[in-house]
Structures are given as C-alpha cells and as structure tokens.
Motif scaffolding. Structure first.
Motif, PDB file in Angstrom:
ATOM      1  N   HIS A  34     -38.874 -10.058  48.417  1.00 17.95           N
ATOM      2  CA  HIS A  34     -40.111 -10.256  47.879  1.00 17.95           C
ATOM      3  C   HIS A  34     -40.791  -9.195  47.007  1.00 17.95           C
ATOM      4  N   ALA A  35     -39.784  -8.058  46.931  1.00 15.08           N
ATOM      5  CA  ALA A  35     -40.565  -7.347  45.882  1.00 15.08           C
ATOM      6  C   ALA A  35     -39.826  -7.074  44.668  1.00 15.08           C
ATOM      7  N   ALA A  36     -38.592  -7.704  44.511  1.00 18.98           N
ATOM      8  CA  ALA A  36     -37.723  -7.632  43.325  1.00 18.98           C
ATOM      9  C   ALA A  36     -38.260  -8.048  41.682  1.00 18.98           C
ATOM     10  N   VAL A  37     -39.351  -8.699  41.961  1.00 20.99           N
ATOM     11  CA  VAL A  37     -39.983  -9.070  40.508  1.00 20.99           C
ATOM     12  C   VAL A  37     -40.578  -7.593  40.187  1.00 20.99           C
ATOM     13  N   LEU A  38     -41.341  -7.244  40.782  1.00 19.26           N
ATOM     14  CA  LEU A  38     -42.175  -6.073  40.430  1.00 19.26           C
ATOM     15  C   LEU A  38     -41.168  -4.738  40.702  1.00 19.26           C
ATOM     16  N   SER A  39     -40.219  -4.726  41.674  1.00 19.76           N
ATOM     17  CA  SER A  39     -39.493  -3.606  41.792  1.00 19.76           C
ATOM     18  C   SER A  39     -37.877  -3.904  41.691  1.00 19.76           C
ATOM     19  N   PRO A  40     -37.121  -3.766  40.546  1.00 23.64           N
ATOM     20  CA  PRO A  40     -35.901  -4.062  40.192  1.00 23.64           C
ATOM     21  C   PRO A  40     -34.898  -3.042  40.905  1.00 23.64           C
ATOM     22  N   THR A  41     -35.533  -1.836  41.581  1.00 20.73           N
ATOM     23  CA  THR A  41     -34.910  -1.026  42.297  1.00 20.73           C
ATOM     24  C   THR A  41     -35.328  -0.695  43.489  1.00 20.73           C
ATOM     25  N   LEU A  42     -34.695  -0.304  44.562  1.00 17.41           N
ATOM     26  CA  LEU A  42     -35.232   0.084  45.920  1.00 17.41           C
ATOM     27  C   LEU A  42     -34.487   1.328  46.381  1.00 17.41           C
ATOM     28  N   ALA A  43     -35.144   2.162  47.080  1.00 19.10           N
ATOM     29  CA  ALA A  43     -34.699   3.130  47.668  1.00 19.10           C
ATOM     30  C   ALA A  43     -34.193   3.140  49.056  1.00 19.10           C
ATOM     31  N   VAL A  44     -33.440   3.571  49.663  1.00 24.94           N
ATOM     32  CA  VAL A  44     -33.070   3.651  51.250  1.00 24.94           C
ATOM     33  C   VAL A  44     -32.993   5.030  51.642  1.00 24.94           C
ATOM     34  N   GLU A  45     -33.564   5.352  52.573  1.00 25.79           N
ATOM     35  CA  GLU A  45     -33.478   6.830  53.111  1.00 25.79           C
ATOM     36  C   GLU A  45     -32.898   6.498  54.563  1.00 25.79           C
ATOM     37  N   VAL A  46     -32.497   7.789  54.848  1.00 24.99           N
ATOM     38  CA  VAL A  46     -31.692   7.930  56.336  1.00 24.99           C
ATOM     39  C   VAL A  46     -32.081   9.492  56.551  1.00 24.99           C
ATOM     40  N   GLY A  47     -32.880   9.696  57.443  1.00 24.77           N
ATOM     41  CA  GLY A  47     -33.448  10.995  58.070  1.00 24.77           C
ATOM     42  C   GLY A  47     -32.968  11.120  59.508  1.00 24.77           C
ATOM     43  N   VAL A  48     -32.311  12.229  59.829  1.00 28.06           N
ATOM     44  CA  VAL A  48     -31.723  12.476  61.072  1.00 28.06           C
ATOM     45  C   VAL A  48     -32.452  13.755  61.642  1.00 28.06           C
ATOM     46  N   GLY A  49     -32.970  13.658  62.656  1.00 26.46           N
ATOM     47  CA  GLY A  49     -33.477  14.952  63.630  1.00 26.46           C
ATOM     48  C   GLY A  49     -32.744  15.092  64.436  1.00 26.46           C
ATOM     49  N   ALA A  50     -33.012  16.301  65.224  1.00 23.20           N
ATOM     50  CA  ALA A  50     -32.529  16.344  66.426  1.00 23.20           C
ATOM     51  C   ALA A  50     -32.316  15.290  67.671  1.00 23.20           C
ATOM     52  N   GLU A  51     -33.425  14.728  67.585  1.00 21.85           N
ATOM     53  CA  GLU A  51     -33.893  13.646  68.702  1.00 21.85           C
ATOM     54  C   GLU A  51     -34.258  12.248  68.115  1.00 21.85           C
ATOM     55  N   TRP A  52     -34.021  11.988  66.862  1.00 20.53           N
ATOM     56  CA  TRP A  52     -34.163  10.599  66.339  1.00 20.53           C
ATOM     57  C   TRP A  52     -33.467  10.566  64.928  1.00 20.53           C
ATOM     58  N   VAL A  53     -33.589   9.217  64.575  1.00 21.60           N
ATOM     59  CA  VAL A  53     -33.051   8.796  63.445  1.00 21.60           C
ATOM     60  C   VAL A  53     -34.014   7.670  62.598  1.00 21.60           C
ATOM     61  N   ARG A  54     -34.076   7.819  61.507  1.00 23.26           N
ATOM     62  CA  ARG A  54     -35.162   7.105  60.774  1.00 23.26           C
ATOM     63  C   ARG A  54     -34.496   6.511  59.454  1.00 23.26           C
ATOM     64  N   VAL A  55     -34.671   5.197  59.471  1.00 23.65           N
ATOM     65  CA  VAL A  55     -34.525   4.504  58.136  1.00 23.65           C
ATOM     66  C   VAL A  55     -35.667   3.857  57.487  1.00 23.65           C
ATOM     67  N   ALA A  56     -35.704   4.157  56.026  1.00 27.15           N
ATOM     68  CA  ALA A  56     -36.853   3.567  55.570  1.00 27.15           C
ATOM     69  C   ALA A  56     -36.111   2.789  54.300  1.00 27.15           C
ATOM     70  N   VAL A  57     -37.042   1.964  53.832  1.00 29.74           N
ATOM     71  CA  VAL A  57     -36.729   1.398  52.622  1.00 29.74           C
ATOM     72  C   VAL A  57     -37.880   1.487  51.750  1.00 29.74           C
ATOM     73  N   GLU A  58     -37.890   1.929  50.447  1.00 27.92           N
ATOM     74  CA  GLU A  58     -39.202   2.085  49.619  1.00 27.92           C
ATOM     75  C   GLU A  58     -38.849   0.961  48.400  1.00 27.92           C
ATOM     76  N   ASP A  59     -39.928   0.335  47.664  1.00 25.92           N
ATOM     77  CA  ASP A  59     -39.857  -0.377  46.641  1.00 25.92           C
ATOM     78  C   ASP A  59     -41.368  -0.170  45.864  1.00 25.92           C
TER      79      ASP A  59
END
Length: 169
Positions: free
Chosen positions: A85-110
């Motif tokens: 859905h985003a490749a037309v305006l966003s030829p690249t994407l970013a994946v972020e993984v954050g790990v804290g003491a009590e949680w894990v977070r994944v994010a995808v940015e375009d």
C-alpha cells in the motif's frame, strides 16, 4: 544505538523509570533499539522476519517461542502492508525493533501519508485482514499497537508486547 527507555511504556520517547523502580541502573544486556531499512518489495517480508528473529536470538532476549511467533506474524503483516500500500510513494521502508526490560516493540515506517485502519471482517474478501490480525495478536499478548504520523509526513505502525520469561524464574 538509541535506547528509548526501559519503563513500562514502549511508545516512542515515553519510556523511563518510576521513582520507586528498584532495578539496577543501566540497561540489561539485551536492551536496545535496532533499525534497518529495506526496499518496499515482496522479498523484504521474509528478510525482515528473519532479521527480527535473528536479532532477538543474538541479543538473548528472554522471550517465549509463542511470543516470538506472534511477533514475527506482526512483522510480516506490517511489512506486507507497507509493500502493498505504500511502495508507490515510499520505495523504502524501515523496521525498528526496541527491547526494554519488560517489553519488545516492532515498528514499520514508510513515507506514505495514508493512515490505515483495521477493516471489519468481510468473509467474502481474501485479503484486508492484516491489521485485524496484528491487533488480535497484540491484544492476546497483553500489548498495545498504534499508527502515528512521522515528522516527514509518513507513518509508523507499531506493536509492543510484554516480555514474559520463556522459563519460570
């Protein structure tokens, strides 16, 4: 490496400690934030899934196999949505993984400004259920997910899940 906090709130820039937090100072060995970019193409879906799985293992994150599997489904769905859905305006994407003491977070940015919403289930459709699946996996794990706009006009979709030790302590 950007460590955005160890507190119970995995939202970007919101972490921190409560005044009565009795954990030792400094991050745990597995804590941190890692970010990588990929082309907005189909091949990036399994690559992102492998990269996240390998990162969690390499860092020694205390995470159950079930939680890893749920997290990998979330990564697959979020990267797939960015590719479809985003490749037309966003030829690249970013994946972020954050790990804290009590949680894990994944994010995808375009860089696409469209903010998706979880669609109602339509049993006649073959697709369109990715965000519903992300929300359900996140809810079942006791986590949170959201979509936010970025300063550059794009969006980041993220899910944060609480870490539960893979073996009882």
């Amino acid at each position: 490496m950007d460590d955005r906090g160890r507190g119970g709130d995995p939202r970007p820039g919101v972490g921190g400690h409560a005044p009565d937090d009795h954990r030792p100072p400094g991050p745990l060995p597995y804590e941190g934030v890692w970010r990588f970019t990929a082309a907005a193409v189909d091949a990036s879906v399994p690559q992102a899934r492998r990269a996240v799985r390998d990162l969690l293992a390499r860092q020694g994150v205390p995470i159950s196999d079930d939680l890893v599997q749920g997290l990998l489904v979330i990564v697959s769905e979020l990267v797939t949505n960015a590719v479809k859905h985003a490749a037309v305006l966003s030829p690249t994407l970013a994946v972020e993984v954050g790990v804290g003491a009590e949680w894990v977070r994944v994010a995808v940015e375009d860089n696409h400004p469209y903010r998706p919403t979880a669609l109602e289930t339509d049993h006649g459709r073959l697709g369109g259920r990715g965000l519903l699946l992300v929300r359900e996996i996140t809810r079942e794990a006791g986590g949170v997910c959201d979509v936010e706009h970025t300063a550059s006009g794009g969006k980041v979709i993220w899910a944060a899940l609480p870490l539960k030790p893979s073996h009882p302590l």
